[in-house]
Design a protein around this motif. Structure first.
Motif, PDB file in Angstrom:
ATOM      1  N   VAL A 169      -3.025   1.078  10.440  1.00 32.05           N
ATOM      2  CA  VAL A 169      -2.763   2.423   9.935  1.00 32.05           C
ATOM      3  C   VAL A 169      -4.009   2.904   9.204  1.00 32.05           C
ATOM      4  O   VAL A 169      -4.480   2.264   8.273  1.00 32.05           O
ATOM      5  CB  VAL A 169      -1.555   2.421   8.971  1.00 32.05           C
ATOM      6  CG1 VAL A 169      -1.335   3.807   8.363  1.00 32.05           C
ATOM      7  CG2 VAL A 169      -0.299   1.973   9.710  1.00 32.05           C
ATOM      8  N   ARG A 170      -4.578   3.993   9.679  1.00 29.69           N
ATOM      9  CA  ARG A 170      -5.770   4.607   9.088  1.00 29.69           C
ATOM     10  C   ARG A 170      -6.885   3.564   8.905  1.00 29.69           C
ATOM     11  O   ARG A 170      -7.409   3.373   7.808  1.00 29.69           O
ATOM     12  CB  ARG A 170      -5.448   5.299   7.763  1.00 29.69           C
ATOM     13  CG  ARG A 170      -4.372   6.370   7.890  1.00 29.69           C
ATOM     14  CD  ARG A 170      -4.375   7.288   6.692  1.00 29.69           C
ATOM     15  NE  ARG A 170      -5.270   8.414   6.844  1.00 29.69           N
ATOM     16  CZ  ARG A 170      -5.728   9.165   5.839  1.00 29.69           C
ATOM     17  NH1 ARG A 170      -5.382   8.878   4.608  1.00 29.69           N
ATOM     18  NH2 ARG A 170      -6.546  10.176   6.052  1.00 29.69           N
ATOM     19  N   TYR A 171      -7.241   2.928   9.987  1.00 32.22           N
ATOM     20  CA  TYR A 171      -8.295   1.908   9.909  1.00 32.22           C
ATOM     21  C   TYR A 171      -9.672   2.568   9.890  1.00 32.22           C
ATOM     22  O   TYR A 171     -10.008   3.371  10.763  1.00 32.22           O
ATOM     23  CB  TYR A 171      -8.199   0.931  11.093  1.00 32.22           C
ATOM     24  CG  TYR A 171      -9.186  -0.205  10.921  1.00 32.22           C
ATOM     25  CD1 TYR A 171      -8.949  -1.207   9.989  1.00 32.22           C
ATOM     26  CD2 TYR A 171     -10.369  -0.234  11.636  1.00 32.22           C
ATOM     27  CE1 TYR A 171      -9.866  -2.225   9.775  1.00 32.22           C
ATOM     28  CE2 TYR A 171     -11.293  -1.249  11.439  1.00 32.22           C
ATOM     29  CZ  TYR A 171     -11.033  -2.239  10.497  1.00 32.22           C
ATOM     30  OH  TYR A 171     -11.946  -3.243  10.291  1.00 32.22           O
ATOM     31  N   LYS A 203       0.831  -1.214   0.000  1.00 29.75           N
ATOM     32  CA  LYS A 203       0.000   0.000   0.000  1.00 29.75           C
ATOM     33  C   LYS A 203       0.865   1.264   0.000  1.00 29.75           C
ATOM     34  O   LYS A 203       0.583   2.215  -0.721  1.00 29.75           O
ATOM     35  CB  LYS A 203      -0.865   0.052   1.269  1.00 29.75           C
ATOM     36  CG  LYS A 203      -2.169  -0.730   1.203  1.00 29.75           C
ATOM     37  CD  LYS A 203      -2.820  -0.703   2.586  1.00 29.75           C
ATOM     38  CE  LYS A 203      -4.115  -1.477   2.625  1.00 29.75           C
ATOM     39  NZ  LYS A 203      -5.231  -0.735   2.027  1.00 29.75           N
ATOM     40  N   PHE A 204       1.914   1.250   0.820  1.00 30.50           N
ATOM     41  CA  PHE A 204       2.785   2.429   0.907  1.00 30.50           C
ATOM     42  C   PHE A 204       3.478   2.648  -0.431  1.00 30.50           C
ATOM     43  O   PHE A 204       3.592   3.765  -0.920  1.00 30.50           O
ATOM     44  CB  PHE A 204       3.853   2.250   2.000  1.00 30.50           C
ATOM     45  CG  PHE A 204       3.335   2.362   3.418  1.00 30.50           C
ATOM     46  CD1 PHE A 204       1.981   2.260   3.696  1.00 30.50           C
ATOM     47  CD2 PHE A 204       4.204   2.569   4.482  1.00 30.50           C
ATOM     48  CE1 PHE A 204       1.507   2.352   5.007  1.00 30.50           C
ATOM     49  CE2 PHE A 204       3.745   2.671   5.789  1.00 30.50           C
ATOM     50  CZ  PHE A 204       2.400   2.550   6.046  1.00 30.50           C
ATOM     51  N   ARG A 205       3.944   1.548  -1.018  1.00 30.57           N
ATOM     52  CA  ARG A 205       4.655   1.670  -2.308  1.00 30.57           C
ATOM     53  C   ARG A 205       3.738   2.252  -3.368  1.00 30.57           C
ATOM     54  O   ARG A 205       4.114   3.145  -4.112  1.00 30.57           O
ATOM     55  CB  ARG A 205       5.174   0.306  -2.750  1.00 30.57           C
ATOM     56  CG  ARG A 205       6.378  -0.113  -1.943  1.00 30.57           C
ATOM     57  CD  ARG A 205       7.332  -0.950  -2.800  1.00 30.57           C
ATOM     58  NE  ARG A 205       8.568  -1.166  -2.078  1.00 30.57           N
ATOM     59  CZ  ARG A 205       9.045  -2.353  -1.752  1.00 30.57           C
ATOM     60  NH1 ARG A 205       8.406  -3.454  -2.116  1.00 30.57           N
ATOM     61  NH2 ARG A 205      10.180  -2.456  -1.103  1.00 30.57           N
ATOM     62  N   GLU A 206       2.491   1.723  -3.380  1.00 25.75           N
ATOM     63  CA  GLU A 206       1.530   2.234  -4.366  1.00 25.75           C
ATOM     64  C   GLU A 206       1.288   3.727  -4.184  1.00 25.75           C
ATOM     65  O   GLU A 206       1.079   4.465  -5.145  1.00 25.75           O
ATOM     66  CB  GLU A 206       0.191   1.500  -4.220  1.00 25.75           C
ATOM     67  CG  GLU A 206       0.100   0.279  -5.111  1.00 25.75           C
ATOM     68  CD  GLU A 206      -1.097  -0.584  -4.766  1.00 25.75           C
ATOM     69  OE1 GLU A 206      -2.099  -0.054  -4.257  1.00 25.75           O
ATOM     70  OE2 GLU A 206      -0.995  -1.812  -4.988  1.00 25.75           O
ATOM     71  N   ALA A 207       1.322   4.155  -2.918  1.00 28.05           N
ATOM     72  CA  ALA A 207       1.070   5.581  -2.641  1.00 28.05           C
ATOM     73  C   ALA A 207       2.354   6.397  -2.788  1.00 28.05           C
ATOM     74  O   ALA A 207       2.352   7.616  -2.574  1.00 28.05           O
ATOM     75  CB  ALA A 207       0.505   5.726  -1.232  1.00 28.05           C
ATOM     76  N   GLU A 259      -2.141  11.856   6.127  1.00 30.05           N
ATOM     77  CA  GLU A 259      -3.182  11.939   5.093  1.00 30.05           C
ATOM     78  C   GLU A 259      -2.747  11.358   3.761  1.00 30.05           C
ATOM     79  O   GLU A 259      -3.563  11.012   2.926  1.00 30.05           O
ATOM     80  CB  GLU A 259      -3.539  13.406   4.851  1.00 30.05           C
ATOM     81  CG  GLU A 259      -4.706  13.883   5.665  1.00 30.05           C
ATOM     82  CD  GLU A 259      -5.073  15.307   5.285  1.00 30.05           C
ATOM     83  OE1 GLU A 259      -5.364  15.547   4.104  1.00 30.05           O
ATOM     84  OE2 GLU A 259      -5.039  16.168   6.178  1.00 30.05           O
ATOM     85  N   LYS A 260      -1.425  11.302   3.552  1.00 28.51           N
ATOM     86  CA  LYS A 260      -0.923  10.806   2.267  1.00 28.51           C
ATOM     87  C   LYS A 260      -1.040   9.290   2.161  1.00 28.51           C
ATOM     88  O   LYS A 260      -0.829   8.717   1.095  1.00 28.51           O
ATOM     89  CB  LYS A 260       0.554  11.198   2.097  1.00 28.51           C
ATOM     90  CG  LYS A 260       0.741  12.709   2.045  1.00 28.51           C
ATOM     91  CD  LYS A 260       2.218  13.048   1.932  1.00 28.51           C
ATOM     92  CE  LYS A 260       2.421  14.558   1.972  1.00 28.51           C
ATOM     93  NZ  LYS A 260       3.764  14.920   2.390  1.00 28.51           N
ATOM     94  N   LEU A 261      -1.323   8.657   3.286  1.00 24.50           N
ATOM     95  CA  LEU A 261      -1.366   7.193   3.277  1.00 24.50           C
ATOM     96  C   LEU A 261      -2.765   6.662   3.000  1.00 24.50           C
ATOM     97  O   LEU A 261      -3.756   7.274   3.391  1.00 24.50           O
ATOM     98  CB  LEU A 261      -0.889   6.675   4.633  1.00 24.50           C
ATOM     99  CG  LEU A 261       0.618   6.692   4.775  1.00 24.50           C
ATOM    100  CD1 LEU A 261       1.031   6.476   6.214  1.00 24.50           C
ATOM    101  CD2 LEU A 261       1.220   5.617   3.888  1.00 24.50           C
ATOM    102  N   PRO A 262      -2.843   5.507   2.344  1.00 23.79           N
ATOM    103  CA  PRO A 262      -4.167   4.927   2.077  1.00 23.79           C
ATOM    104  C   PRO A 262      -4.796   4.366   3.351  1.00 23.79           C
ATOM    105  O   PRO A 262      -4.109   4.146   4.351  1.00 23.79           O
ATOM    106  CB  PRO A 262      -3.872   3.804   1.081  1.00 23.79           C
ATOM    107  CG  PRO A 262      -2.438   3.515   1.204  1.00 23.79           C
ATOM    108  CD  PRO A 262      -1.753   4.706   1.782  1.00 23.79           C
ATOM    109  N   PHE A 263      -6.102   4.113   3.281  1.00 25.00           N
ATOM    110  CA  PHE A 263      -6.808   3.549   4.434  1.00 25.00           C
ATOM    111  C   PHE A 263      -6.617   2.041   4.504  1.00 25.00           C
ATOM    112  O   PHE A 263      -6.221   1.405   3.537  1.00 25.00           O
ATOM    113  CB  PHE A 263      -8.310   3.837   4.310  1.00 25.00           C
ATOM    114  CG  PHE A 263      -8.634   5.297   4.304  1.00 25.00           C
ATOM    115  CD1 PHE A 263      -8.458   6.057   5.440  1.00 25.00           C
ATOM    116  CD2 PHE A 263      -9.115   5.911   3.150  1.00 25.00           C
ATOM    117  CE1 PHE A 263      -8.751   7.415   5.448  1.00 25.00           C
ATOM    118  CE2 PHE A 263      -9.407   7.265   3.143  1.00 25.00           C
ATOM    119  CZ  PHE A 263      -9.222   8.018   4.295  1.00 25.00           C
TER     120      PHE A 263
END
Ligand code: DLL
Length: 436
Positions: free
Chosen positions: A299-301, A44-48, A62-66
């Motif tokens: 992370v951001r659940y 997920k982090f890599r994709e973002a 905020e830059k990270l996905p849910f």
């Protein structure tokens, strides 16, 4: 007079700047931990296009996905754990959106933190070492009973691990053992009140003075009713298995929102449709990031719970933000008798039963303070026109399968083919008549 006892004044009353610094340091550690140990997060982090070192301030989150239940489902059972199983000392679970539950794990340190945080909100609600704490949540995979059990022990209270069910026995034990604090769902507290009144038991024969209720939504009217009928102070506490279980937030005796333990959880409010973070004071979906968990960090659940955060000061002296009672969910999860139920779980069962058509309606109600669930399902003509005896056997088979899948009973009603209203667009499959 409200009790001013505070379990951990250093953290609970921390200045906001100091708290933000602590959150930042812990967030960095958490992001590092998940990036290096959980493939799902790494992906997920890599994709973002995000690396944990890119975190320069808390707003960068905020830059990270849910993360959501779907991620947990895809990584069932242990794929989201950030430590090897040998470091996991406890496993719990919660309903998933389909047949498989979600699985969560705790390291020894996680259990210690959990216990501390439950001790925090129980103290905030007024529990002391003098109390006899009666736990009427079911002991098992559900986090409620074990969570409150260890928290109450840490305070030094005497714990009665009563578990759920057998209301008459619960009342007898409460009277005889002089329970002073009751732990259960708010709806079960009302069931107890009903039974007590029907049995003509005098309220003076109880020593109960405080209730710690949670695990399901309840209104201020319901609070007043419980307080009046059980002659107690009723407090609310909130949590969810994926984030830890009970101990994420709890009310102090001013009861103006539940303090979220922000040194361990970072809270955001988002628009559930767009995913955008909303300005302070907005109503929206609560998103939580764990800041100290080892075995199962999140992370951001997306909690799917709709609420509002209040950053104003609280008279109790705690600086931690308060969340209002939840106002609903942004998904279709129902909580029936404290058990989380997804319509998709029911659908799966129905589709496995030969004779059921893919048209059903769930009717949820509350009768004498007890939640009821009726599953109306269309059946094909063969079954519908079968003899009564065969129909009865069919209904029983579906009810049995539903009870074992959901963990809560449902009444099944067979209805004629094509009798359930068809919708163009989104099907409306749930009618909830409870006034929550
Ligand atoms: O219900 C944890 C818990 C146990 C909390 C005991 C408090 C006391 P789950 O089974 O994973 O965990 O269900 C979590 O229950 O997302 C909310 O929708 C709902 N919920 C929990 N507490 C409250 C509350 C436990 N105080 C889901 N008010 C959450 C409203 C609540 N809803």
């Amino acid at each position: 007079m409200p009790d001013i006892r505070i379990w951990d004044p250093v953290h609970e009353c921390m200045g906001r700047d100091q708290l933000r610094q602590l959150q930042f340091d812990r967030l960095r550690e958490t992001l590092d931990r998940v990036y290096h140990n959980v493939p799902c997060y790494q992906e997920k982090f890599r994709e973002a296009g995000f690396h944990p070192d890119d975190l320069k301030c808390l707003d960068d989150l905020e830059k990270l996905p849910f993360t959501d239940k779907e991620d947990l489902r895809r990584n069932y059972p242990y794929g989201m754990f950030a430590v090897p199983l040998r470091e996991v000392v406890r496993i719990h679970s919660s309903s998933g959106t389909t047949g498989k539950p979600t699985v969560v794990g705790y390291s020894r340190k996680d259990l210690d933190t959990w216990t501390e945080l439950v001790a925090r909100f129980m103290t905030a609600a007024g529990v002391t070492p003098e109390d006899i704490v009666h736990i009427a949540f079911g002991y098992g995979l559900f986090t409620g009973a074990f969570g409150l059990h260890y928290g109450a022990e840490r305070i030094g209270a005497s714990v009665i691990p009563m578990s759920s069910g057998n209301t008459d026995k619960q009342l007898m034990i409460m009277q005889d053992y002089r329970s002073s604090a009751l732990v259960c769902t708010p709806s079960y507290a009302l069931t107890m009140a009903d039974r007590k009144e029907r049995a003509g038991i005098d309220r003076k024969s109880f020593d109960l003075r405080v209730g710690l209720f949670g695990a399901e939504p309840w209104s201020e009217e319901m609070r007043r009713e419980i307080e009046e009928r059980l002659d107690i102070i009723a407090t609310d506490n909130y949590g969810l298995s994926e984030v830890m279980g009970p101990g994420v937030a709890g009310e102090c005796q001013h009861r103006c929102g539940m303090h979220i333990f922000e040194d361990h959880f970072l809270a955001e409010i988002i628009d559930p449709d767009t995913g955008k973070v909303l300005p302070e004071g907005s109503v929206g979906e609560l998103v939580l990031t764990s800041l100290s968990k080892e075995a199962f960090p999140v992370v951001r659940y997306r909690t799917r719970d709709i609420t509002r955060l209040d950053y104003g000061t609280c008279e109790c002296g705690r600086t931690m933000v308060r969340m209002q009672k939840t106002m609903g969910r942004s998904d279709d999860m129902l909580i029936i008798k404290g058990v989380n139920v997804f319509p998709t779980q029911i659908e799966e069962v129905l589709f496995q039963m030969e004779g059921c058509e893919p048209h059903y309606l769930l009717v949820v109600d509350r009768v004498n303070n007890v939640d009821t669930l009726e599953v109306q399902v269309e059946v094909n003509e063969k079954i519908f026109f079968d003899e009564m005896k065969q129909q009865k056997a069919f209904v029983e088979a579906v009810e049995k399968r539903l009870a074992s899948t959901l963990g809560v009973g449902a009444r099944v009603k067979l209805v004629e083919p094509t009798s359930i209203p068809r919708h163009e667009g989104k099907a409306q499959r749930v009618i909830d008549r409870r006034k929550l």
